[in-house]
Design a protein around this motif. Structure first.
Motif, PDB file in Angstrom:
ATOM      1  N   ARG A 205       1.201  -1.381  -0.424  1.00  0.00           N
ATOM      2  CA  ARG A 205       0.028   0.353   0.327  1.00  0.00           C
ATOM      3  C   ARG A 205       0.513   1.067   0.035  1.00  0.00           C
ATOM      4  O   ARG A 205       1.240   1.502   1.373  1.00  0.00           O
ATOM      5  CB  ARG A 205      -1.062  -0.146   1.263  1.00  0.00           C
ATOM      6  CG  ARG A 205      -2.001   1.200   1.302  1.00  0.00           C
ATOM      7  CD  ARG A 205      -3.249   1.082   2.290  1.00  0.00           C
ATOM      8  NE  ARG A 205      -3.425  -0.367   2.455  1.00  0.00           N
ATOM      9  CZ  ARG A 205      -4.940  -0.466   2.841  1.00  0.00           C
ATOM     10  NH1 ARG A 205      -4.653   0.816   4.190  1.00  0.00           N
ATOM     11  NH2 ARG A 205      -5.439  -1.300   3.185  1.00  0.00           N
ATOM     12  N   GLY A 206       1.268   1.658  -1.063  1.00  0.00           N
ATOM     13  CA  GLY A 206       2.018   2.488  -0.811  1.00  0.00           C
ATOM     14  C   GLY A 206       3.693   2.279  -1.065  1.00  0.00           C
ATOM     15  O   GLY A 206       3.851   1.023  -1.589  1.00  0.00           O
ATOM     16  N   THR A 207       4.206   2.006  -0.169  1.00  0.00           N
ATOM     17  CA  THR A 207       5.639   2.345   0.525  1.00  0.00           C
ATOM     18  C   THR A 207       5.748   1.418   2.085  1.00  0.00           C
ATOM     19  O   THR A 207       6.475   0.566   1.862  1.00  0.00           O
ATOM     20  CB  THR A 207       6.657   2.933   0.850  1.00  0.00           C
ATOM     21  OG1 THR A 207       5.974   3.870   1.804  1.00  0.00           O
ATOM     22  CG2 THR A 207       7.011   3.634  -0.797  1.00  0.00           C
ATOM     23  N   ALA A 208       4.407   1.284   2.001  1.00  0.00           N
ATOM     24  CA  ALA A 208       4.211   0.264   2.876  1.00  0.00           C
ATOM     25  C   ALA A 208       3.569  -0.659   3.037  1.00  0.00           C
ATOM     26  O   ALA A 208       3.335  -1.948   1.465  1.00  0.00           O
ATOM     27  CB  ALA A 208       3.378   0.911   3.698  1.00  0.00           C
ATOM     28  N   LEU A 209       3.743  -2.289   3.963  1.00  0.00           N
ATOM     29  CA  LEU A 209       3.561  -3.763   3.305  1.00  0.00           C
ATOM     30  C   LEU A 209       2.884  -4.041   4.620  1.00  0.00           C
ATOM     31  O   LEU A 209       2.755  -3.953   5.642  1.00  0.00           O
ATOM     32  CB  LEU A 209       5.168  -4.698   3.807  1.00  0.00           C
ATOM     33  CG  LEU A 209       6.149  -4.309   2.667  1.00  0.00           C
ATOM     34  CD1 LEU A 209       7.244  -5.040   3.167  1.00  0.00           C
ATOM     35  CD2 LEU A 209       6.083  -4.331   1.242  1.00  0.00           C
ATOM     36  N   VAL A 210       1.660  -5.007   4.053  1.00  0.00           N
ATOM     37  CA  VAL A 210      -0.028  -4.895   4.846  1.00  0.00           C
ATOM     38  C   VAL A 210      -0.093  -6.118   4.956  1.00  0.00           C
ATOM     39  O   VAL A 210       0.534  -7.165   3.986  1.00  0.00           O
ATOM     40  CB  VAL A 210      -1.203  -3.526   4.792  1.00  0.00           C
ATOM     41  CG1 VAL A 210      -2.265  -4.032   5.125  1.00  0.00           C
ATOM     42  CG2 VAL A 210      -0.479  -2.044   4.029  1.00  0.00           C
ATOM     43  N   PRO A 211       0.771  -6.708   6.271  1.00  0.00           N
ATOM     44  CA  PRO A 211      -0.148  -8.162   6.067  1.00  0.00           C
ATOM     45  C   PRO A 211      -1.251  -8.640   5.942  1.00  0.00           C
ATOM     46  O   PRO A 211      -2.268  -7.771   5.622  1.00  0.00           O
ATOM     47  CB  PRO A 211       0.044  -8.621   7.653  1.00  0.00           C
ATOM     48  CG  PRO A 211       0.061  -7.499   8.425  1.00  0.00           C
ATOM     49  CD  PRO A 211       0.437  -5.933   7.652  1.00  0.00           C
ATOM     50  N   SER A 212      -1.063  -9.922   5.003  1.00  0.00           N
ATOM     51  CA  SER A 212      -2.746 -10.135   4.263  1.00  0.00           C
ATOM     52  C   SER A 212      -3.110 -11.210   5.393  1.00  0.00           C
ATOM     53  O   SER A 212      -2.626 -11.932   6.350  1.00  0.00           O
ATOM     54  CB  SER A 212      -2.604 -11.082   3.161  1.00  0.00           C
ATOM     55  OG  SER A 212      -1.466 -12.502   2.932  1.00  0.00           O
TER      56      SER A 212
END
Length: 547
Positions: free
Chosen positions: A125-132
């Protein structure tokens, strides 16, 4: 620089009334020596230690007080304090966290970050890493059944053991034997005994996460969805009733899924599968559904007839038409007319003079037009059904502003190349080239390759023996004789001495660093003073010819 010096005073007031206790606390700081604060001061510190007495809000000094002094309450202002969660991991912060825990090496960080993204454990999400949600299920499985192997300390110790193997301090076979077959007496249990005593794994329980109020999130084969057991008015589960389900979009992060949001998804899912009507042209039913990537409309095709008593495979069955709902449409209010418009896309706007069709359609990133391979974005979704051919031509007449820019016209046309018979143009850049470049038609026109480039022609995927220039079919005796041959002396390098003469530099004694000039030419060359210099040596080659 010297440290700042000061004193901080803290006062606590304890009040008791009606068996209830309240504590009030106040603190004040007095700076006696500013030290480094005189040169560097953050904005918060500047407002805290400001010496301006006129600014009453920045004065943090406590008044003079004595023990037993009576205080008068003038004003009570309740003030809340809330903390913010830590920011999401980015690729840089994730690598920094791995370094702090001693996990991985600089050569493995890129592959680690790429692996968790390729397997769907995190979403960008943009530069962020969001856990699934898949990552939650996998981590839960590993924690419950393979806990010793996913511990941070275990991974860091493994890195140290690998370093010891590389240095020769630890035997590889001994480490692998303990890792796979250890019974747990001298250290962690091995992988094989752990798998043998694993028992049964309840996949449904591992893939289920409680959200609250009887709502459970489950990770299925086609993504995550929320499920709620059907209950009556009194809240008692209804036996035999199908639970309510709703798909969870990938755009909803795990920390953003609340009970209220889950209820909204379940309410919206009531309209999932609603029959809108029948298509007058095909006679197929049109239904509205809520899919993983958003609401859409589709048609229900009849079951294909069996041929020869065999069922037609799904890959050969005709695919139904589908269309995603526009942003202005709602799943609960979409009508049959709207669905037929969506199923009619892409809409043909017109045809250009060269016979290319211009179509208007709705895509992942919004409405757009397409002419061949050239696409242009539309401002609104309503333009998909209302744009005319004249408006489309005006849009294509303008230069492209989004994505890849349109090609700029050449600065100047120089004419036609007599060899390739192609026009030569000057474009914005650092080179002049023909457009397009014609391939050589005769062997003489092909560029000659040097001996070194021909020797290195095999690709990196070729066997090492071929890349080194020796055939693989040579017997071992021939290879030994070839290795025993004395190495040839390095080829001398010829270099100009600055006066039009070439000198030869050859390593002295086989060392590359020590070089001495050797006379190369036997000819006269003009010196800066006009005198003639004669140098003797072997006959020059092609590089030794006078200019």
């Amino acid at each position: 620089m010297a440290d700042a010096k000061g004193t901080t005073s803290t006062v606590e007031l304890l009040l008791e009334q009606n068996s209830r206790t309240a504590t009030f606390r106040a603190a004040g700081t007095v700076i006696t020596f500013r030290g480094f604060l005189a040169a560097y001061e953050e904005g918060r510190d500047a407002s805290r230690y400001k010496d301006d007495e006129s600014d009453k809000g920045s004065d943090k000094r406590l008044p003079q007080m004595e023990e037993g002094q009576k205080l008068e309450t003038r004003e009570l202002t309740p003030d809340g304090h809330s903390t913010t969660p830590p920011p999401r991991y980015t690729e840089a912060s994730l690598v920094r966290a791995l370094e702090e825990r001693g996990i991985g090496r600089p050569s493995t960080y890129a592959s680690t970050v790429a692996t968790v993204q390729d397997r769907g454990y995190v979403l960008r999400r943009g530069t962020a890493l969001v856990p699934s949600w898949t990552a939650f299920a996998v981590v839960r499985l590993l924690e419950e059944h393979f806990g010793p192997f996913i511990d941070y300390d275990f991974t860091a110790q493994m890195e140290q053991q690998l370093d010891r193997m590389a240095q020769g301090d630890l035997a590889r076979s001994e480490y692998l034997k303990n890792f796979y077959l250890s019974d747990g007496t001298d250290g962690p249990i091995g992988l094989k005994p752990m798998v043998d005593n694993l028992g049964e794994i309840d996949a449904r329980a591992i893939n289920s996460i409680e959200i609250g109020e009887g709502i459970t999130l489950r990770v299925g084969r086609y993504g995550a969805y929320v499920e709620q057991i059907a209950r009556d008015e009194e809240g008692t589960p209804i036996e035999g009733a199908d639970p309510r389900r709703a798909n969870v979009s990938d755009e909803v992060a795990p920390d953003e899924l609340t009970v209220e949001k889950a209820k909204e998804m379940l309410e919206r899912a009531k309209d999932d599968g609603r029959v809108l009507g029948t298509d007058p042209e095909t006679g197929h039913e049109i239904v509205a559904k809520d899919g993983r990537y958003g609401p859409y409309v589709t048609e229900i095709l009849p079951d294909p007839e069996e041929t020869g008593g065999k069922k037609v495979p799904k890959s050969k069955q005709p695919k139904p038409r589908t269309g995603s709902l526009l942003k202005s449409m709602d799943l609960s209010t979409v009508s049959l007319e709207d669905a037929l418009k969506l199923l009619s896309l892409p809409r043909v706007v017109g045809t250009t003079e060269d016979g290319t069709e211009i179509t208007a359609q709705n895509g992942r990133y919004g409405p757009y037009m397409k002419k061949g391979t050239d696409s242009r974005s539309l401002e609104t979704e309503d333009q998909i059904f209302s744009i005319t051919m004249e408006e489309a031509e005006k849009i294509y007449a303008q230069p492209k502003t989004r994505g890849r820019a349109a090609a700029k016209p050449p600065l100047k046309e120089l004419g036609t190349d007599p060899t390739s018979e192609k026009p030569i143009v000057i474009r914005t850049g650092a080179s002049v080239r023909t457009s397009p470049t014609a391939p050589p038609t005769s062997p003489s026109a092909r560029p000659r390759r040097s001996r070194r480039s021909r020797r290195r022609s095999p690709s990196r995927s070729s066997p090492r023996s071929v890349r080194r220039g020796r055939p693989r079919s040579l017997p071992p005796s021939a290879l030994r004789r070839r290795r025993a041959r004395p190495r040839r002396r390095p080829r001398p390098r010829r270099r100009s001495d600055g006066h039009g003469c070439l000198t030869q530099h050859r390593p002295a004694g086989g060392a590359r660093t020590a070089q001495r000039p050797v006379p190369l030419l036997r000819r006269a060359c003009a010196a800066p003073t006009g005198a003639a210099t004669i140098r003797s040596g072997p006959r020059p080659g092609p590089l030794g010819r006078p200019p």
